[in-house]
Scaffold this motif. Sequence first.
Motif, mmCIF file in Angstrom:
data_model
loop_
_atom_site.group_PDB
_atom_site.id
_atom_site.type_symbol
_atom_site.label_atom_id
_atom_site.label_comp_id
_atom_site.label_asym_id
_atom_site.label_seq_id
_atom_site.Cartn_x
_atom_site.Cartn_y
_atom_site.Cartn_z
ATOM 1 N N ALA A 2 37.730 86.412 -118.076
ATOM 2 C CA ALA A 2 36.961 87.631 -118.320
ATOM 3 C C ALA A 2 37.727 88.520 -119.282
ATOM 4 O O ALA A 2 38.930 88.391 -119.485
ATOM 5 N N SER A 3 37.019 89.509 -119.872
ATOM 6 C CA SER A 3 37.599 90.332 -120.913
ATOM 7 C C SER A 3 38.813 91.100 -120.438
ATOM 8 O O SER A 3 39.739 91.351 -121.204
ATOM 9 N N ASN A 4 38.851 91.519 -119.152
ATOM 10 C CA ASN A 4 39.986 92.286 -118.672
ATOM 11 C C ASN A 4 41.229 91.411 -118.488
ATOM 12 O O ASN A 4 42.311 91.911 -118.226
ATOM 13 N N ASP A 5 41.085 90.089 -118.624
ATOM 14 C CA ASP A 5 42.231 89.184 -118.502
ATOM 15 C C ASP A 5 42.728 88.678 -119.852
ATOM 16 O O ASP A 5 43.703 87.942 -119.907
ATOM 17 N N GLU A 6 42.060 89.058 -120.921
ATOM 18 C CA GLU A 6 42.371 88.455 -122.221
ATOM 19 C C GLU A 6 43.757 88.833 -122.717
ATOM 20 O O GLU A 6 44.350 88.127 -123.498
ATOM 21 N N GLN A 7 44.302 89.971 -122.246
ATOM 22 C CA GLN A 7 45.605 90.386 -122.716
ATOM 23 C C GLN A 7 46.738 89.764 -121.893
ATOM 24 O O GLN A 7 47.896 89.904 -122.229
ATOM 25 N N ARG A 8 46.389 89.125 -120.763
ATOM 26 C CA ARG A 8 47.410 88.536 -119.921
ATOM 27 C C ARG A 8 47.837 87.182 -120.487
ATOM 28 O O ARG A 8 47.032 86.441 -121.019
ATOM 29 N N SER A 9 49.128 86.851 -120.333
ATOM 30 C CA SER A 9 49.616 85.582 -120.868
ATOM 31 C C SER A 9 49.367 84.430 -119.912
ATOM 32 O O SER A 9 49.303 83.282 -120.321
ATOM 33 N N ALA A 10 49.234 84.711 -118.598
ATOM 34 C CA ALA A 10 48.975 83.673 -117.615
ATOM 35 C C ALA A 10 48.254 84.292 -116.413
ATOM 36 O O ALA A 10 48.455 85.468 -116.088
ATOM 37 N N THR A 11 47.403 83.489 -115.770
ATOM 38 C CA THR A 11 46.655 83.965 -114.606
ATOM 39 C C THR A 11 46.609 82.849 -113.564
ATOM 40 O O THR A 11 46.438 81.672 -113.915
ATOM 41 N N THR A 12 46.771 83.234 -112.293
ATOM 42 C CA THR A 12 46.705 82.267 -111.199
ATOM 43 C C THR A 12 45.444 82.530 -110.370
ATOM 44 O O THR A 12 45.198 83.671 -109.946
#
Length: 566
Positions: A2-12
Amino acid sequence: MASNDEQRSATTILTTAAQSIAARLIANETTAKFTKAEISTTNLFNQSVTELQVLTSLDNVQQTADINTVTVINNNTVNVNVAIDQTKAPNNYQMNSVGLFAVDGDGKEVLYSVTVLKDPVYIHQDAMGSALGIDLETVVGQASNVEISVNPAGAVTNEILKATLADYVKTDDVKSLIPATVIDGSKPADFKEPVTLEKGAVDGAGNAIATTKDVFDGDAETLTSARAYADTKISGKADDSAVVHTADMRKPASDVAGIEEVNAKQDAIAYTPADDAKVVHNSGLATMPTDNSGLVVGNNGDIGLVKQIKNNGVIGVGSNNVFSVVQSNNNFIGIADTFHDMFKVNGNYQISLGPGAYFTPADDSKVVHTADMRKPASDVAGIEEVNTKQDKLDYTPANAANVVDRNPDTGVVSEPTDFTKLTVNGGKSVATSDDLKSLEASAWRQLDNKYIVPASRYTLAPSTTILYKIDDSIHKLYLSGSIALTDDGTTNIPVTVQLGSIIKSILTVSVPYFGYSDNTSIHASFTHASNISTNLTFHAFLGVAGIVATAGSGSSLAYVTYDELV
């Protein structure tokens, strides 16, 4: 994502199976133990949360990593440290996603979480035993029901190291426990103060060591006084400064004569030696006689007398011959009885053949010497012989500069030759290797379908065909073709086209296609593929994504620009 995660380098993202285990952990109905992690090259960063939650496994798994440690962060979260052993890497690869597995209290192993990376991490083979550790902060519901483990084969954590070192005594602590009066037996003793040895001192063999007092006063039973004993050994010795050392003598003492021996030999001489300054030495007789005569010895052993007479003549008298050579007006007249003389007549050297007979030698500069001939005279053909052989030829020899040499057995041309209008089989043009290379460089090739990767749980249809053509002169890679999935009823399914086997990096992208612009779109249209690194991403419409060319006067094929080829 999602757009609010686009700036994160990794997501679990926890899977549906993990959420079930977490709920049971909260209710104290089960326990959990993390078992392993799988490392994949599949890029899932643009997948939706819903798509990630339903995953049960990962595609393109390169290797399995061990769980190193599990530590509690708080009641609902633990940190799982994963050790990627680079000695077990099958090859060099890019890590794009990590799947963490766990076993519940019933022994069922499930995919617990999926960690997706925005930018891949490069994993390379390393035979030196290197390992890459990654921390996965994982929600568990209730940490007290999760098995906290430490893998002894894995890397040592700070906590383990601190716990292990706690039982060891520091060097400074040991030093503080050693009394200052203790002497290190491995080093020379430095007694800064007087030391009393209560039981005396002995050497390595157990013999008592005499003290200064013992040596000075002596032992009453065996030695009246050490000093007196030394004095008896020293008395009567010569003063070193008053003697002659053998090193200062030019002769050994045994080779030196005494004065009485010299006098005895002098008295034995029966004459008075001459004064050297008043005698004539042999070297004074080395001058030649004044009459220019002398004794000569010939090469054959003859001994004769040579005397110079007037007119520069010389008379020689030998054991067998008597001859005279007289110079007169630069001419030599030779008279001999048993040999030939050389002499001059009218300015030319002559060789006499006897009385009144002589001949004149040839001019050396006007004759041909045998050393200058490449062949003996008997092997040289005359011009008439050459002409005769030439007349027998029934053809005109070719000019070597205008012919092509070839091997008579194989027909292979032995030297490079430029054929300006080469044809074969009735005038058909011949293509060169450069022509074939140029044709190959400009040809369309099909990309191997293994480099076309759809989202998890979807597969490519056999009709999928992606073509590419390289124009390295302008660093462009042209693309054409279409992507088809076996499930034709699905929409907005991401498909990755990997170009890393062709180019090293993408600079610009102009690849239009009909499909969805991203995973949030609800209407299909003509859009452009996005890229990460050397990968292009398409979102299929009803299982299909077709690459198209642009329209208008400036239309062109779909393409990407690149820095250099692999």
